[in-house]
Design a protein around this motif. Structure first.
Motif, PDB file in Angstrom:
ATOM      1  N   ASP A 225       0.795  -1.215   0.000  1.00 17.77           N
ATOM      2  CA  ASP A 225       0.000   0.000   0.000  1.00 17.77           C
ATOM      3  C   ASP A 225       0.834   1.276   0.000  1.00 17.77           C
ATOM      4  O   ASP A 225       0.283   2.358  -0.084  1.00 17.77           O
ATOM      5  CB  ASP A 225      -0.927   0.038   1.220  1.00 17.77           C
ATOM      6  N   LEU A 226       2.138   1.159   0.148  1.00 17.51           N
ATOM      7  CA  LEU A 226       2.991   2.336   0.274  1.00 17.51           C
ATOM      8  C   LEU A 226       3.996   2.386  -0.866  1.00 17.51           C
ATOM      9  O   LEU A 226       4.521   1.357  -1.286  1.00 17.51           O
ATOM     10  CB  LEU A 226       3.739   2.312   1.612  1.00 17.51           C
ATOM     11  N   GLU A 227       4.263   3.587  -1.336  1.00 14.06           N
ATOM     12  CA  GLU A 227       5.310   3.753  -2.347  1.00 14.06           C
ATOM     13  C   GLU A 227       6.656   3.387  -1.726  1.00 14.06           C
ATOM     14  O   GLU A 227       6.844   3.484  -0.517  1.00 14.06           O
ATOM     15  CB  GLU A 227       5.365   5.209  -2.803  1.00 14.06           C
ATOM     16  N   GLN A 228       7.602   2.993  -2.568  1.00 12.22           N
ATOM     17  CA  GLN A 228       8.914   2.567  -2.085  1.00 12.22           C
ATOM     18  C   GLN A 228       9.583   3.643  -1.220  1.00 12.22           C
ATOM     19  O   GLN A 228      10.128   3.340  -0.165  1.00 12.22           O
ATOM     20  CB  GLN A 228       9.823   2.197  -3.262  1.00 12.22           C
ATOM     21  N   GLY A 229       9.551   4.898  -1.648  1.00 17.07           N
ATOM     22  CA  GLY A 229      10.179   5.976  -0.891  1.00 17.07           C
ATOM     23  C   GLY A 229       9.541   6.172   0.474  1.00 17.07           C
ATOM     24  O   GLY A 229      10.234   6.409   1.469  1.00 17.07           O
ATOM     25  N   ILE A 230       8.218   6.070   0.534  1.00 12.23           N
ATOM     26  CA  ILE A 230       7.516   6.202   1.812  1.00 12.23           C
ATOM     27  C   ILE A 230       7.860   5.023   2.718  1.00 12.23           C
ATOM     28  O   ILE A 230       8.091   5.183   3.913  1.00 12.23           O
ATOM     29  CB  ILE A 230       5.998   6.309   1.591  1.00 12.23           C
ATOM     30  N   TRP A 231       7.887   3.824   2.131  1.00  8.58           N
ATOM     31  CA  TRP A 231       8.222   2.629   2.909  1.00  8.58           C
ATOM     32  C   TRP A 231       9.626   2.755   3.493  1.00  8.58           C
ATOM     33  O   TRP A 231       9.844   2.448   4.672  1.00  8.58           O
ATOM     34  CB  TRP A 231       8.115   1.406   2.005  1.00  8.58           C
ATOM     35  N   GLU A 232      10.584   3.209   2.692  1.00  8.83           N
ATOM     36  CA  GLU A 232      11.957   3.370   3.174  1.00  8.83           C
ATOM     37  C   GLU A 232      12.028   4.428   4.272  1.00  8.83           C
ATOM     38  O   GLU A 232      12.746   4.250   5.264  1.00  8.83           O
ATOM     39  CB  GLU A 232      12.873   3.728   2.012  1.00  8.83           C
ATOM     40  N   SER A 233      11.284   5.505   4.135  1.00  9.90           N
ATOM     41  CA  SER A 233      11.255   6.539   5.171  1.00  9.90           C
ATOM     42  C   SER A 233      10.649   6.009   6.458  1.00  9.90           C
ATOM     43  O   SER A 233      11.137   6.308   7.555  1.00  9.90           O
ATOM     44  CB  SER A 233      10.452   7.753   4.691  1.00  9.90           C
ATOM     45  N   LEU A 234       9.600   5.205   6.342  1.00  7.19           N
ATOM     46  CA  LEU A 234       8.962   4.614   7.509  1.00  7.19           C
ATOM     47  C   LEU A 234       9.934   3.696   8.248  1.00  7.19           C
ATOM     48  O   LEU A 234      10.064   3.760   9.467  1.00  7.19           O
ATOM     49  CB  LEU A 234       7.718   3.841   7.068  1.00  7.19           C
ATOM     50  N   LEU A 235      10.657   2.871   7.498  1.00  2.68           N
ATOM     51  CA  LEU A 235      11.635   1.972   8.120  1.00  2.68           C
ATOM     52  C   LEU A 235      12.795   2.741   8.734  1.00  2.68           C
ATOM     53  O   LEU A 235      13.307   2.376   9.796  1.00  2.68           O
ATOM     54  CB  LEU A 235      12.143   0.955   7.104  1.00  2.68           C
ATOM     55  N   SER A 236      13.202   3.826   8.092  1.00  2.60           N
ATOM     56  CA  SER A 236      14.262   4.664   8.636  1.00  2.60           C
ATOM     57  C   SER A 236      13.822   5.300   9.952  1.00  2.60           C
ATOM     58  O   SER A 236      14.591   5.343  10.920  1.00  2.60           O
ATOM     59  CB  SER A 236      14.637   5.743   7.619  1.00  2.60           C
ATOM     60  N   LEU A 237      12.578   5.774   9.997  1.00  7.99           N
ATOM     61  CA  LEU A 237      12.045   6.350  11.228  1.00  7.99           C
ATOM     62  C   LEU A 237      11.960   5.295  12.325  1.00  7.99           C
ATOM     63  O   LEU A 237      12.298   5.561  13.485  1.00  7.99           O
ATOM     64  CB  LEU A 237      10.668   6.972  10.969  1.00  7.99           C
ATOM     65  N   ALA A 238      11.538   4.088  11.987  1.00  6.17           N
ATOM     66  CA  ALA A 238      11.469   3.006  12.968  1.00  6.17           C
ATOM     67  C   ALA A 238      12.859   2.696  13.531  1.00  6.17           C
ATOM     68  O   ALA A 238      13.025   2.518  14.741  1.00  6.17           O
ATOM     69  CB  ALA A 238      10.859   1.756  12.335  1.00  6.17           C
ATOM     70  N   ALA A 239      13.854   2.654  12.656  1.00  8.60           N
ATOM     71  CA  ALA A 239      15.221   2.394  13.109  1.00  8.60           C
ATOM     72  C   ALA A 239      15.711   3.514  14.020  1.00  8.60           C
ATOM     73  O   ALA A 239      16.361   3.259  15.042  1.00  8.60           O
ATOM     74  CB  ALA A 239      16.157   2.238  11.906  1.00  8.60           C
ATOM     75  N   TRP A 240      15.392   4.764  13.664  1.00  7.89           N
ATOM     76  CA  TRP A 240      15.806   5.912  14.491  1.00  7.89           C
ATOM     77  C   TRP A 240      15.142   5.842  15.866  1.00  7.89           C
ATOM     78  O   TRP A 240      15.794   6.040  16.891  1.00  7.89           O
ATOM     79  CB  TRP A 240      15.464   7.227  13.787  1.00  7.89           C
ATOM     80  N   LEU A 241      13.844   5.554  15.911  1.00 11.78           N
ATOM     81  CA  LEU A 241      13.145   5.454  17.189  1.00 11.78           C
ATOM     82  C   LEU A 241      13.708   4.316  18.038  1.00 11.78           C
ATOM     83  O   LEU A 241      13.865   4.461  19.248  1.00 11.78           O
ATOM     84  CB  LEU A 241      11.642   5.254  16.966  1.00 11.78           C
ATOM     85  N   ALA A 242      14.023   3.199  17.407  1.00 14.97           N
ATOM     86  CA  ALA A 242      14.599   2.073  18.139  1.00 14.97           C
ATOM     87  C   ALA A 242      15.963   2.451  18.722  1.00 14.97           C
ATOM     88  O   ALA A 242      16.265   2.137  19.878  1.00 14.97           O
ATOM     89  CB  ALA A 242      14.728   0.857  17.223  1.00 14.97           C
ATOM     90  N   HIS A 243      16.776   3.142  17.929  1.00 11.99           N
ATOM     91  CA  HIS A 243      18.099   3.553  18.395  1.00 11.99           C
ATOM     92  C   HIS A 243      17.973   4.560  19.547  1.00 11.99           C
ATOM     93  O   HIS A 243      18.672   4.450  20.563  1.00 11.99           O
ATOM     94  CB  HIS A 243      18.898   4.156  17.241  1.00 11.99           C
TER      95      HIS A 243
END
Length: 96
Positions: free
Chosen positions: A59-77
């Motif tokens: 349901d998400l464009e590749q760029g949005i998906w990558e941004s979402l995963l990047s945000l998840a990684a940042w929050l986890a860190h």
């Protein structure tokens, strides 16, 4: 060095480096770690509703998906660093 602050966020630019800090009045590392963990949980729940369960960003464009995963990684860190600081402070208080 250039510096700008607004709503508790300060950005400083010095040559090639930029430092962004957030002032959290009345918060301690553990409470901030709990907030970040809750934000990460919400983000991952949203992602799972949009294709993460099948490992495809259906349901998400590749760029949005990558941004979402990047945000998840940042929050986890950030959660990890805040939790480690809370643990170190807890150990320091036990020694004193």
């Amino acid at each position: 060095m250039y510096s700008h602050s607004h709503h508790g966020i300060t950005a400083e630019h010095n040559g090639v480096d930029t430092l962004v800090t957030a002032h959290s009045a009345g918060e301690n590392p553990l409470s901030l770690a709990l907030q970040r963990a809750a934000q990460l949980h919400g983000l991952l729940l949203m992602a799972s509703e949009h294709g993460a369960a099948s490992l495809e960003a259906v349901d998400l464009e590749q760029g949005i998906w990558e941004s979402l995963l990047s945000l998840a990684a940042w929050l986890a860190h950030e959660t990890q660093v805040l939790s480690e600081l809370a643990a170190v402070e807890g150990q320091r208080l036990e020694v004193e």
